[in-house]
Each structure stands twice: as structure tokens, then as C-alpha cells.
Scaffold this motif. Structure first.
Motif, PDB file in Angstrom:
ATOM      1  N   UNK A 162       0.819  -1.216   0.000  1.00 40.85           N
ATOM      2  CA  UNK A 162       0.000   0.000   0.000  1.00 40.85           C
ATOM      3  C   UNK A 162       0.850   1.262   0.000  1.00 40.85           C
ATOM      4  N   UNK A 163       1.990   1.218   0.672  1.00 37.30           N
ATOM      5  CA  UNK A 163       2.859   2.402   0.669  1.00 37.30           C
ATOM      6  C   UNK A 163       3.401   2.694  -0.727  1.00 37.30           C
ATOM      7  N   UNK A 164       3.735   1.635  -1.463  1.00 31.02           N
ATOM      8  CA  UNK A 164       4.241   1.848  -2.820  1.00 31.02           C
ATOM      9  C   UNK A 164       3.147   2.394  -3.729  1.00 31.02           C
ATOM     10  N   UNK A 165       1.967   1.806  -3.666  1.00 29.19           N
ATOM     11  CA  UNK A 165       0.879   2.302  -4.500  1.00 29.19           C
ATOM     12  C   UNK A 165       0.478   3.719  -4.102  1.00 29.19           C
ATOM     13  N   UNK A 166       0.553   4.023  -2.808  1.00 29.08           N
ATOM     14  CA  UNK A 166       0.227   5.374  -2.363  1.00 29.08           C
ATOM     15  C   UNK A 166       1.180   6.394  -2.975  1.00 29.08           C
ATOM     16  N   UNK A 167       2.469   6.070  -2.991  1.00 25.84           N
ATOM     17  CA  UNK A 167       3.448   6.979  -3.588  1.00 25.84           C
ATOM     18  C   UNK A 167       3.215   7.138  -5.082  1.00 25.84           C
ATOM     19  N   UNK A 168       2.991   6.019  -5.769  1.00 19.36           N
ATOM     20  CA  UNK A 168       2.780   6.072  -7.215  1.00 19.36           C
ATOM     21  C   UNK A 168       1.507   6.821  -7.568  1.00 19.36           C
ATOM     22  N   UNK A 169       0.437   6.577  -6.820  1.00 21.47           N
ATOM     23  CA  UNK A 169      -0.825   7.266  -7.083  1.00 21.47           C
ATOM     24  C   UNK A 169      -0.700   8.762  -6.823  1.00 21.47           C
ATOM     25  N   UNK A 170       0.008   9.132  -5.778  1.00 18.95           N
ATOM     26  CA  UNK A 170       0.161  10.547  -5.443  1.00 18.95           C
ATOM     27  C   UNK A 170       0.913  11.306  -6.526  1.00 18.95           C
ATOM     28  N   UNK A 171       1.816  10.616  -7.220  1.00 21.18           N
ATOM     29  CA  UNK A 171       2.646  11.268  -8.223  1.00 21.18           C
ATOM     30  C   UNK A 171       2.119  11.119  -9.645  1.00 21.18           C
ATOM     31  N   UNK A 175      -3.847   9.442 -14.962  1.00 22.54           N
ATOM     32  CA  UNK A 175      -4.004   8.073 -15.439  1.00 22.54           C
ATOM     33  C   UNK A 175      -3.029   7.149 -14.714  1.00 22.54           C
ATOM     34  N   UNK A 176      -3.506   5.953 -14.418  1.00 21.08           N
ATOM     35  CA  UNK A 176      -2.663   4.982 -13.719  1.00 21.08           C
ATOM     36  C   UNK A 176      -2.746   3.650 -14.447  1.00 21.08           C
ATOM     37  N   UNK A 177      -1.822   3.367 -15.384  1.00 23.69           N
ATOM     38  CA  UNK A 177      -1.841   2.090 -16.104  1.00 23.69           C
ATOM     39  C   UNK A 177      -1.436   0.946 -15.188  1.00 23.69           C
ATOM     40  N   UNK A 226      -7.577   0.712  -6.129  1.00 23.34           N
ATOM     41  CA  UNK A 226      -8.718   1.612  -5.937  1.00 23.34           C
ATOM     42  C   UNK A 226      -8.941   1.893  -4.455  1.00 23.34           C
ATOM     43  N   UNK A 227      -8.784   0.869  -3.630  1.00 25.63           N
ATOM     44  CA  UNK A 227      -8.942   1.066  -2.189  1.00 25.63           C
ATOM     45  C   UNK A 227      -7.886   2.039  -1.666  1.00 25.63           C
ATOM     46  N   UNK A 237      -7.778   7.664 -12.813  1.00 24.90           N
ATOM     47  CA  UNK A 237      -8.382   6.736 -13.755  1.00 24.90           C
ATOM     48  C   UNK A 237      -7.437   5.545 -13.898  1.00 24.90           C
ATOM     49  N   UNK A 238      -7.826   4.418 -13.315  1.00 19.95           N
ATOM     50  CA  UNK A 238      -7.003   3.217 -13.387  1.00 19.95           C
ATOM     51  C   UNK A 238      -7.258   2.544 -14.729  1.00 19.95           C
ATOM     52  N   UNK A 239      -6.211   2.402 -15.525  1.00 20.80           N
ATOM     53  CA  UNK A 239      -6.318   1.837 -16.871  1.00 20.80           C
ATOM     54  C   UNK A 239      -5.806   0.402 -16.845  1.00 20.80           C
ATOM     55  N   UNK A 240      -6.709  -0.584 -16.887  1.00 21.78           N
ATOM     56  CA  UNK A 240      -6.274  -1.983 -16.879  1.00 21.78           C
ATOM     57  C   UNK A 240      -5.542  -2.320 -18.180  1.00 21.78           C
ATOM     58  N   UNK A 241      -4.395  -2.940 -18.054  1.00 21.89           N
ATOM     59  CA  UNK A 241      -3.617  -3.320 -19.230  1.00 21.89           C
ATOM     60  C   UNK A 241      -3.867  -4.791 -19.571  1.00 21.89           C
ATOM     61  N   UNK A 242      -3.994  -5.074 -20.857  1.00 25.09           N
ATOM     62  CA  UNK A 242      -4.163  -6.459 -21.279  1.00 25.09           C
ATOM     63  C   UNK A 242      -2.820  -7.179 -21.157  1.00 25.09           C
ATOM     64  N   UNK A 243      -2.780  -8.510 -21.349  1.00 24.29           N
ATOM     65  CA  UNK A 243      -1.518  -9.246 -21.168  1.00 24.29           C
ATOM     66  C   UNK A 243      -0.359  -8.713 -22.001  1.00 24.29           C
TER      67      UNK A 243
END
Length: 315
Positions: A162-171, A175-177, A226-227, A237-243
Motif C-alpha cells: 500500500x505504501x508503494x501504491x500510495x506513492x505512485x498514485x500521489x505522483x 491516469x494509472x496504467x 482503488x482502495x 483513472x485506473x487503466x487496466x492493461x491487457x496481457x
């Protein structure tokens, strides 16, 4: 009192485990290449920090002397020039087992990974973890009683989830692929993992057992991100990436310093990190939820304040 020698005791899980064991009255010897960086661990009664320059069998045997139990928490998520999966998860385990037996230790608690499998693991990480776990149990023989633990992704204050995602989301700029968005996890609380180790240490019936450790709920990776965003109070906006795009992202990010996401990480995500039989329940531990802890420690880290400052600069 049973003296315990811990490898990896200065890490994320190690900090919590040392606290739990110290409160139970166990003297702990922590082996570290850089003990001066972890002076905060000395606040726990009975903790001894020892500098180790080499993790070979003769050196380990010397440091294991006087310890009845050995705990191995060492592991890596990505390979480096100095540490490969095989050297860290397999060869080091061989050295630990050999040194433990020669030093007279009788107990080994070993940290593995959920769905680690030497033959069928989806990634080199999972295959090497599985091989190391197998060797710990088989090479220990009758001289060394081994118990291993296979946690799903571990969360708690200072975690890499969660700490890593928090940092990435904050920056991230809107868009968040997200690679492998549908991969599933049952995040397990670091305090529950530490408690599992402590209870196994005190229960002879756990000898030879392999415990899968999971939290009470299953989430997709997309749901976890998302949580995290909702706890920060920010919108992305979380962008789901295909394989195909997920593999491309892994190849590109694997070239960056620190390797934030690699092809082997992507391959690990192809195996859902969920339990069929939760070892926490077997050990009498009620798994704690992310809702019980994550909101508090994300708030304490101040990610929301950093985001507000970033937004003001942009505006």
C-alpha cells in the motif's frame, strides 16, 4: 530461555517478529551486514545485533553458536548483480541448514512464499522459493525440525504494497496504467505473520508443517489500488492493461533503476496469491483485515498532504 538467531531480522517482517519475540522473553541474535543502520532494534530487551560480512556455512555456524532456534526471513523480489534468486533462496538455505546442524541448533523456521513450487511455479521467484523450501525440509533430516510459512502479500506499516501504491498514485498525472489488474490476493497482516512464527516456535506439533498464510478477504489488484486511492482521497483513472501491454510495461520498467516492475514480477502475478487452507486459522489466529490497519498508517505517512501540495503547484 531458547535463544533465537534471525536472518533478515532488520527487514519489514523481521522488525515485527523481533518485537513479538522480545515481548515473550526470547533473547534474539540478529545477523546483519550493516547493524549500525538498525540501532532502533536495540530498544527491545534481549536483542543482540551482530555484524556478518559473509553468509557462508562456517561464518553462520560461528554466529549460530548458543542458539537453539534459527529463523530465516531472507528473500528478494528482484535479482541484482550481487544477488540472484538461486543464490538467495536456494544456496543460502543450504548454508543455513548445514550451519544450523553443525552448531547444534534443533529448530528452523523458514519464510517461503504462497504457491512456491520448484517444478510448477509461474516465475523464477516462485520456483526458487519452492526449491529452497524443499531443501530446508529435506536437508534438515532428523537433526533439524523445520516449519515453513507461505504468506500471500504482506501489509502493515512500512510495507511495500500500500505504501508503494500510495506513492505512485500521489505522483501519477491522472491516469494509472495497471498491469495484470485481475490478479488476486489475500493480503495478510504483518502482525499475524509474526504471531504465526511465534506460535509455531512454541508448539512442537508444527514440526515439518508448511503453513499458507492469508488475510480474511480476497481482492483483485485493481481493487487494492482503488482502495488505496480512496484512502488517500484522490481520484485516478485506473487503466487496466491487457496481457500484451502488461508484458511491455514489465520489460520497460525492468530497465529502470530499482526495477519497479519486472518480467518475473509479471509472471508471479499469473498465479493468484490466495489460500485454500489458511494456516493462520490452524494456528488459532484470527486474520486481520486491511480496513483495520491501512487507513491509519497511510494517514500517518502523510500521502494526502503531499498530494495537496502537489496539486497546488500544478494549479
Amino acid at each position: 530461555m531458547n535463544r533465537i538467531c534471525i536472518l533478515g531480522g532488520s527487514g519489514f517482517v523481521g522488525h515485527r517478529l523481533v518485537s513479538v519475540l522480545s515481548k515473550r522473553g526470547y533473547p534474539c541474535r540478529l545477523l546483519s551486514r550493516h547493524p549500525q543502520r538498525h540501532a532502533e532494534l536495540k530498544v527491545y530487551p534481549g536483542v543482540e545485533l551482530v555484524k556478518v560480512s559473509q553468509f557462508d556455512s562456517p561464518s553462520l555456524q560461528q554466529h549460530f553458536a548458543g542458539c537453539q532456534s534459527i529463523i530465516n526471513l531472507i528473500g528478494i523480489l528482484n535479482e541484482t548483480k550481487k544477488a540472484s534468486f538461486m543464490s538467495t533462496h536456494v544456496a543460502l538455505v543450504d548454508q543455513i541448514v548445514e550451519a544450523a546442524i553443525k552448531s547444534g541448533a534443533t529448530r528452523l523456521l523458514h519464510m517461503s512464499a504462497l504457491h512456491a513450487d520448484a517444478g510448477k511455479g509461474s516465475s523464477e521467484y516462485l520456483r526458487s522459493k519452492g526449491e529452497g523450501e524443499n531443501r530446508a525440509h529435506t536437508h534438515g533430516g532428523s537433526a533439524l525440525t523445520v516449519t515453513s510459512f507461505r504468506p500471500s502479500v504482506i501489509f502493515g506499516p512500512g510495507d511495500g504494497l500500500f505504501n508503494r501504491f500510495a506513492s505512485l498514485l500521489s505522483l501519477s498525472p491522472g491516469l494509472f496504467p495497471l498491469a495484470s489488474p485481475d490478479s488476486r490476493f489475500a493480503p495478510v497482516y504483518v502482525g499475524d505473520v509474526a504471531e504465526a512464527f511465534a506460535r509455531a516456535l512454541e508448539d512442537s506439533s508444527t514440526a515439518g508443517a508448511h503453513y499458507d498464510l492469508c488475510g480474511p478477504e480476497v481482492y483483485s489488484l485493481k481493487e487494492l489500488v482503488r482502495y488505496c486511492a480512496s484512502q488517500l482521497g484522490i481520484h485516478r483513472l485506473i487503466v487496466p492493461l491487457n496481457p500484451s501491454l502488461s508484458r511491455l510495461q514489465a520489460r520497460l520498467l525492468g530497465l529502470l533503476p530499482g526495477k519497479p516492475f519486472t518480467m518475473d514480477n509479471y509472471l508471479s502475478l499469473q498465479t493468484d496469491s490466495v489460500c485454500t487452507n489458511n494456516g493462520l486459522l490452524t494456528l488459532g489466529i484470527t486474520p486481520q483485515s486491511i480496513q483495520s490497519h491501512v487507513p491509519r498508517y497511510l494517514a500517518d505517512q502523510g500521502y494526502r498532504k503531499r498530494f495537496d501540495r502537489y496539486r497546488k503547484v500544478v494549479e
